[in-house]
Design a protein around this motif. Structure first.
Motif, PDB file in Angstrom:
ATOM      1  N   ALA A 193       0.687  -1.146   0.056  1.00 23.69           N
ATOM      2  CA  ALA A 193      -0.025  -0.068  -0.047  1.00 23.69           C
ATOM      3  C   ALA A 193       0.923   1.331   0.146  1.00 23.69           C
ATOM      4  O   ALA A 193       0.728   2.089  -0.796  1.00 23.69           O
ATOM      5  CB  ALA A 193      -1.006  -0.045   1.128  1.00 23.69           C
ATOM      6  N   GLU A 194       1.750   1.159   0.863  1.00 21.45           N
ATOM      7  CA  GLU A 194       2.787   2.467   0.960  1.00 21.45           C
ATOM      8  C   GLU A 194       3.397   2.710  -0.370  1.00 21.45           C
ATOM      9  O   GLU A 194       3.878   3.558  -0.931  1.00 21.45           O
ATOM     10  CB  GLU A 194       3.562   2.280   2.070  1.00 21.45           C
ATOM     11  N   LEU A 195       3.986   1.600  -0.733  1.00 21.10           N
ATOM     12  CA  LEU A 195       4.748   1.411  -2.183  1.00 21.10           C
ATOM     13  C   LEU A 195       4.052   1.678  -3.271  1.00 21.10           C
ATOM     14  O   LEU A 195       4.693   2.591  -4.145  1.00 21.10           O
ATOM     15  CB  LEU A 195       5.097  -0.143  -2.178  1.00 21.10           C
ATOM     16  N   HIS A 196       2.903   1.813  -3.273  1.00 21.15           N
ATOM     17  CA  HIS A 196       1.716   2.129  -4.401  1.00 21.15           C
ATOM     18  C   HIS A 196       2.065   3.647  -4.440  1.00 21.15           C
ATOM     19  O   HIS A 196       2.229   4.380  -5.392  1.00 21.15           O
ATOM     20  CB  HIS A 196       0.551   1.758  -4.152  1.00 21.15           C
ATOM     21  N   SER A 197       1.791   4.379  -3.162  1.00 23.94           N
ATOM     22  CA  SER A 197       1.943   5.677  -3.019  1.00 23.94           C
ATOM     23  C   SER A 197       3.199   6.154  -3.401  1.00 23.94           C
ATOM     24  O   SER A 197       3.342   7.354  -3.956  1.00 23.94           O
ATOM     25  CB  SER A 197       1.539   6.321  -1.443  1.00 23.94           C
ATOM     26  N   ARG A 198       4.293   5.890  -3.138  1.00 25.38           N
ATOM     27  CA  ARG A 198       5.702   6.206  -3.499  1.00 25.38           C
ATOM     28  C   ARG A 198       5.883   6.092  -4.971  1.00 25.38           C
ATOM     29  O   ARG A 198       6.727   6.954  -5.574  1.00 25.38           O
ATOM     30  CB  ARG A 198       6.605   5.365  -2.668  1.00 25.38           C
TER      31      ARG A 198
END
Length: 241
Positions: A193-198
């Protein structure tokens, strides 16, 4: 190479997605073949679905030379475009709704073209698929200055991931998934989920840098910009594909 395990990274199970198409314009070109699968933590494909589509238009010789599907074969053996688009979209929507991250190499191409195909056929598109993992964007973010091309075949070789039959949707999808798992072992990637945002930010920055470079060498007019929207973009600019 089949990855040993990616369990420590959160990539215990990933979906993989790839399209082969009539060209590189996401707004106008059409799907010819598609693959959606699921890899376990070792990189073994444990579920898979392939589609051969009659795109309803001529498949250019240049495109057929890449993926091997001629207009004649697609018309004889392919399913109607609307059916394929509906099923591929549904398969991806189902996986994403379960929280399974979908790996796609240069994801903004495949997801954008699929979205335009959906609109063309009156099928609700995936306008904001989440979470998506794009080894193309991640590799450039963590190894920005490595020389050479960043095609899937080159990047797979760099990470010692076997790719047999490049430009086959199934082979490309699985290889991209295994590259993602290898990246997760080598670099400190956050959860999906965080990787998507990055990746949203990385893709925007990478597009801006590429725009500057293309302008500097005269490949792009100064008033034009490469669309860095990710994972679904709105233009058909081939320079961004």
């Amino acid at each position: 190479m089949t990855p040993a395990s990616a369990s420590s990274t959160g990539l215990t199970r990933v979906a993989v997605f790839d399209l082969e198409t009539t060209g590189i314009d996401v707004t106008r070109d059409r799907i010819v073949t598609a693959h959606v699968g699921v890899l376990d933590a070792t990189g073994r494909e444990i579920a898979a679905k392939d589609w051969l589509c009659d795109p309803g238009i001529e498949i250019p010789e240049a495109a057929a030379a890449v993926h091997g599907i001629t207009t004649e074969r697609a018309r004889a053996l392919g399913r109607p475009s609307a059916d394929v688009v509906r099923e591929v979209t549904a398969a991806l929507r189902s996986l994403l709704s379960q929280g399974v991250p979908v790996v796609a190499y240069n994801a903004s191409y495949d997801f954008s073209l699929l979205a335009h195909e959906g609109r063309r056929h009156g099928i609700p598109p995936l306008v904001d698929p989440f979470p998506v993992i794009d080894p193309f964007v991640i590799d450039k973010a963590f190894d920005r200055y490595r020389p050479g091309k960043r095609t899937l075949s080159v990047v797979a070789e760099h990470y010692a991931v076997h790719l047999d039959g490049a430009h086959d949707a199934s082979a490309d999808a699985v290889a991209a998934g295994r590259v993602a798992q290898e990246l997760a072992r080598r670099f400190p990637l956050p959860p999906p989920a965080e990787l998507h945002s990055r990746q949203v930010a990385w893709a925007r920055s990478q597009a801006a840098s590429l725009t500057e470079y293309f302008i500097s060498i005269g490949r792009l007019d100064p008033e034009r910009r490469i669309d860095g929207t990710w994972p679904v973009r709105g233009t058909g600019d081939p320079t961004s594909g």
